[in-house]
Design an enzyme around this catalytic site. Structure first.
Site, PDB file in Angstrom:
ATOM      1  CB  VAL A   1      21.925  93.714   1.969  1.00 44.98           C
ATOM      2  CG1 VAL A   1      22.893  92.821   1.205  1.00 44.98           C
ATOM      3  CG2 VAL A   1      22.661  94.921   2.537  1.00 44.98           C
TER       4      VAL A   1
ATOM      5  CD  GLU B   1      34.600  89.173  -1.085  1.00 47.28           C
ATOM      6  OE1 GLU B   1      35.314  88.298  -1.560  1.00 47.28           O
ATOM      7  OE2 GLU B   1      35.049  90.161  -0.462  1.00 47.28           O
TER       8      GLU B   1
ATOM      9  N   GLY C   1      20.472 109.351   6.400  1.00 41.29           N
ATOM     10  CA  GLY C   1      20.360 107.889   6.367  1.00 41.29           C
ATOM     11  C   GLY C   1      21.715 107.184   6.358  1.00 41.29           C
TER      12      GLY C   1
ATOM     13  CD  GLU D   1      21.645 101.415  11.347  1.00 44.69           C
ATOM     14  OE1 GLU D   1      20.469 101.373  11.715  1.00 44.69           O
ATOM     15  OE2 GLU D   1      22.097 100.783  10.375  1.00 44.69           O
TER      16      GLU D   1
ATOM     17  CE  LYS E   1      31.972  96.249   8.043  1.00 46.58           C
ATOM     18  NZ  LYS E   1      31.609  97.639   7.765  1.00 46.58           N
TER      19      LYS E   1
HETATM   20  N1  HSE Z   1      27.322 100.334   8.934  1.00 45.50           N
HETATM   21  C1  HSE Z   1      28.412  99.999   8.073  1.00 45.50           C
HETATM   22  C2  HSE Z   1      29.086 101.262   7.585  1.00 45.50           C
HETATM   23  C3  HSE Z   1      28.024  99.199   6.868  1.00 45.50           C
HETATM   24  O1  HSE Z   1      28.713 102.363   7.949  1.00 45.50           O
HETATM   25  O2  HSE Z   1      30.047 101.120   6.847  1.00 45.50           O
HETATM   26  C4  HSE Z   1      27.771  97.780   7.199  1.00 45.50           C
HETATM   27  O3  HSE Z   1      28.831  97.207   7.880  1.00 45.50           O
END
Ligand code: HSE
Length: 424
Positions: A14, A129, A187, A190, A205
């Protein structure tokens, strides 16, 4: 022209995307927003990352104090991830009067109170954001565009990894473990997928989004969390037959002054807008009392989508005459009376039973005793045992839990194989 100095902490996926957008959009931001953004520092151990981006190596280093002490830096964007050292660095920056921009949902959701206190002390701003739903502008929608509403509910697919896995399971009829391996090879997931597949990422979130939606702090401690690792392909298939799609949902609702917040797999009708959100895409569906239904859809991860949200925050931070803080009392101590975990849902229940006379009568009498009403029953028998699928009308979670405990004890019931909530 207003000159604004920016520091980037980390140049991973990012951070790299943000760097590229800042370079490519520099002149457009000057022209459209009247702000000349200059990257003054990049904190990154791995110089090859900076080289690959063609960055000026004289601004690349590892000394956070160089950022903290540089009076020409007004905004610090953090890409370290994890709690520490990100949190301590950001607090130092805030106390030094530098506004921060972060995508770090775990660190932010767990330390919002402390970060906000430091920001107020340093007269600096907090912008996040990119922490929820990557490139989708959900935070500013909630904070700047919904003032004419009381938000009734917020329901979203806020994790791309799990949405990719569930979509593949549904499309190809594959088991969870096989799709997880594919997602890791591509990918999307993880090597250690726990944060995504067990719902932690969605929970962080949801804590941020529901606090903003209901103007009340919803800490992670009040959020019910289940992941997708126990989801079976059989239930996805039975759900399809019934007209439902399985999603990992982050749900928050406010009813009669009480907030319920939960992350778990749930069926949504195929006609619901969230059912058509496939692959690694994210979406959030909001219901406001005046605007009605809204849905925001897009990429929740990735270098450029998340970088897009970071750059939007940098420009927003640079344009604000004065920072604004959480639109609610941001404290860790909550009043338990403001929350409930005994919510009402429709349910899908899959039982394995002996195929003999009176079985359905015994099960339905338990439902009746708990005031649980049946919407439909389907049965597939192999002669000795049968799979029975119940769709139950809205019932309280606690009543269902008690009923299932009694049903599991019935001699005619071999096992209760799945319970899935259904969100209409
Ligand atoms: N690992 C998260 C996802 C993205 O798979 O949406 C970052 O929060």
């Amino acid at each position: 022209m207003k000159k604004v100095g920016v520091a980037l902490l980390g140049l991973g996926t990012v951070g790299g995307g943000t760097y590229r957008i800042l370079q490519n959009n520099h002149d457009a931001i000057m022209k459209n927003d009247g702000i000349d953004l200059e990257i003054k520092h990049i904190i990154e151990k791995d110089v090859t990352k900076a080289q690959a981006l063609g960055a000026d190596l004289s601004i690349v280093g590892t000394d956070i104090d160089a950022v903290v002490n540089d009076k020409d830096v007004q905004i610090v964007a953090e890409f370290f991830g994890g709690i520490e050292p990100a949190k301590s660095f950001l607090i130092k920056c805030l106390l030094a009067g530098k506004s921060i921009v972060t995508a770090n949902k775990e660190m932010f959701s767990k330390n919002w109170v402390e970060l906000e206190a430091a920001a107020k002390k340093g007269h600096a701003g907090l912008y996040f954001e990119a922490s929820c739903v990557g490139g989708v502008p959900i935070i500013r929608t909630l904070t700047e565009s919904m003032q004419g509403n009381n938000i009734r509910s917020l329901m979203g697919i806020v994790n791309g990894t799990t949405n990719f896995i569930l979509s593949q399971m549904a499309d190809d009829g594959l088991a969870y473990s096989d799709v997880l391996k594919e997602a890791q090879a591509l990918g999307y997931a993880e090597a250690n997928p726990t944060a995504d597949v067990e719902g932690f990422d969605s929970m962080y979130k949801l804590s941020i989004l529901s606090s903003l939606a209901f103007r009340k702090k919803v800490p992670i401690s009040v959020i019910h969390r289940e992941g997708i690792s126990q989801v079976s392909k059989e239930d996805i298939e039975y759900g399809k037959m019934l007209g439902y799609t399985l999603k990992l949902l982050a749900i928050a609702k406010e009813t009669d002054g009480k907030i319920e917040a939960r992350v778990h797999p749930a069926f949504v009708p195929d006609s619901h807008p969230l059912a058509s959100v496939k692959g690694s895409f994210n979406a959030v569906h909001i219901v406001g009392d005046n605007v009605g239904d809204i849905m925001l859809y897009g990429r929740g991860a990735g270098d450029l989508p998340t970088g897009s949200a970071i750059v939007s925050d940098i420009v927003f931070a640079a344009s604000q005459p004065k920072p604004k803080y959480a639109p609610f009392k941001n404290v860790d101590k909550i009043n338990p009376k403001d929350f409930t975990d005994n919510y009402q849902c429709k349910y899908y229940l899959r039982l394995n039973v002996r195929d003999q006379a009176g079985v359905i009568a015994k099960i339905t009498s338990v439902f009746a005793k708990h005031n649980i009403s049946i919407q439909s029953i389907r049965q597939v028998s192999d002669g000795e045992t049968a799979t029975v699928i119940f769709l139950l009308h809205k019932t309280f979670e606690n009543d269902l839990t008690k009923a299932i405990a009694l049903i599991e004890k019935l001699d005619c019931v071999v096992s209760c194989d799945a319970t899935v909530r259904v969100e209409d």
